[in-house]
Write an enzyme that holds these catalytic residues in place. Structure first.
Site: not given
Ligand code: XLS
Ligand code: NI
Ligand code: NI
Length: 436
Positions: A100, A103
């Site tokens: 993301h 992150d």
């Molecule tokens: C959250 C999601 C997230 C997505 C990416 O539950 O799995 O991690 O994969 O935003």
């Protein structure tokens, strides 16, 4: 500087190895159904859990020991983490990572400063990719952590927040392109609601469709040719997430003219939260040509939330791979470990144990699924089970020739119907166990 000095490159040592820091089943060069395992599985380390996870849970604070992290929100700290991440991914032998925007780089007071922070880290990511050959499977935008997104991002009631989310995805698409990302993911974040007394569902869904079209249009404009992925999840953080499961996501895409542009990123723990198995979700997406990528993790069936654990269950990975092999692989998607170590597993080395186990579980599941497929045990049975549709009245039904009248005539002209045959579920379950 080495951040994992006690670990050297993880090697394949074969099934009898007792070395916990070795692969027993994942040999990247091994060929299964015509593809090297590394190209078939396209393993991906996810940045948010693995490098930003701290071990906090609703009852307790951070537990994970991460000696390289100074705990600050500085760009320097973020750039240092890139080095840590690439040392880890390289030693693990994973070909991809996913992230993301928030992150990898800290959010600042203003969007322009935030974008500058992101650019600085993207520069470091790009250099690290070039140095190591590790590639970006997908990028995405975090539009759920910051308080501005309390009512959602594309489905917010606040038009300024919608605009902010659009600007954020614009930038995330640009950096994903810059880093050669092969996909771009939409996970709903807070796209959903808790109570219809304060919610205009129709408007929210229309806005979400507009938002996704804008993303598709902008990708085209800047020449981003990666695949868009929509990730279903039924609940958490909102009670009703609009992207509930594969069926809801595909219905949304179909209703809004997005089907040609978007495939699905199916996550195990989300499938089970929706009351489905992972195999169901994968197959539902696959038969509609919409299986794009997977977030490989697992939930805990005794806990009712998204625990995001590393997958170690061979039965589960075998089921996943039966579907993935049936579609001839998952590229340009991959097997992304959207999973986090338990907060009690706080040493850096636990990150290696977690990924090694998951990669081995998938490699083993792949080989088991390939053996099942080679012997045709399921395929032959299923084909035979539906053979009444291959000829005669069944073929007329399938080809669209039959009508209610013609079928009534057929039944009236028959003394007795063809008898049913056993579904043999237990026998098939036993056969599968012979391969495990
Ligand atoms: C959250 C999601 C997230 C997505 C990416 O539950 O799995 O991690 O994969 O935003
Ligand atoms: Ni996910
Ligand atoms: Ni999840």
């Amino acid at each position: 500087m080495a951040y994992f000095p006690e670990v050297s490159k993880i090697a394949y040592e074969g099934p009898t190895s007792k070395n916990p820091l070795a692969f027993r089943h994942y040999n990247p060069e091994e060929v299964v159904e015509g593809k090297k395992l590394k190209d078939l599985l396209r393993f991906t380390v996810c940045y948010w859990h693995t490098f930003r996870g701290t071990g906090v849970d609703p009852f307790g604070s951070a537990t994970l020991v991460r000696p390289w992290d100074d705990g600050s929100n500085s760009v320097e700290n973020a750039v240092k983490r890139v080095d840590v991440a690439f040392e880890f991914i390289e030693k693990l032998g994973c070909p991809f990572y996913a992230f993301h925007d928030r992150d990898v780089a800290p959010e600042a007071e203003t969007l322009s400063q935030t974008n500058k922070n992101l650019d600085a880290v993207v520069k470091a990511l790009k250099a690290a990719q070039e140095r190591t050959g590790i590639k970006l499977l997908w990028g995405t935008a975090n539009m759920f952590s910051h308080p501005r997104f309390m009512h959602g991002a594309a489905t917010t009631c606040n038009a300024d927040v919608f605009a902010f989310a659009a600007a954020q995805v614009k930038k995330a698409l640009e950096v994903t392109k810059e880093l050669g990302g092969e996909n771009y993911v939409f996970w709903g974040g807070r796209e959903g609601y808790h109570n219809l007394f304060n919610t205009d569902m129709k408007r929210e869904l229309d806005h979400l469709a507009k938002f996704m079209h804008m993303a598709v249009d902008y990708a085209k404009k800047i020449g981003f040719t990666g695949q868009f992925l929509f990730e279903p999840k039924p609940k958490e953080p909102t009670k009703h997430q609009y992207d509930f499961d594969a069926a809801a996501c595909l219905n949304f895409c179909r209703a809004n003219g997005l089907l040609d542009h978007i495939k699905l990123n199916i996550e195990t723990n989300h499938a089970t939260l929706a009351g489905h198995t992972m195999m169901h979700e994968l197959e539902y997406a696959r038969i509609q040509g919409a299986l794009g990528s997977i977030d490989a993790n697992t939930g805990d069936l005794l806990l009712g939330w998204d625990t995001d654990q590393f997958p170690t269950d061979i039965y589960l990975t075998t089921q996943c791979m039966l579907v993935i092999l049936e579609q001839g692989g998952i590229a340009p998607g991959g097997v992304n470990f959207d999973a986090k170590v338990r907060r009690e597993s706080f040493d850096p080395i636990d990150l290696f144990h977690a990924h090694i186990g998951a990669m081995d579980a998938f490699a083993r599941g792949t080989k088991i699924a390939a053996a099942i497929r080679k012997d045709g045990v399921l395929k032959d049975f299923v084909k035979k089970r539906y053979r009444s549709f291959d000829t005669g009245v069944g073929a007329e039904i399938e080809s669209g020739k039959a009508t209610f009248e013609s079928l009534e005539k057929y039944v009236l002209g028959k003394e007795t119907l063809n008898p049913n045959e056993s579904g043999r579920q237990e026998m098939l379950e036993n056969i599968i166990n012979q391969y495990l």
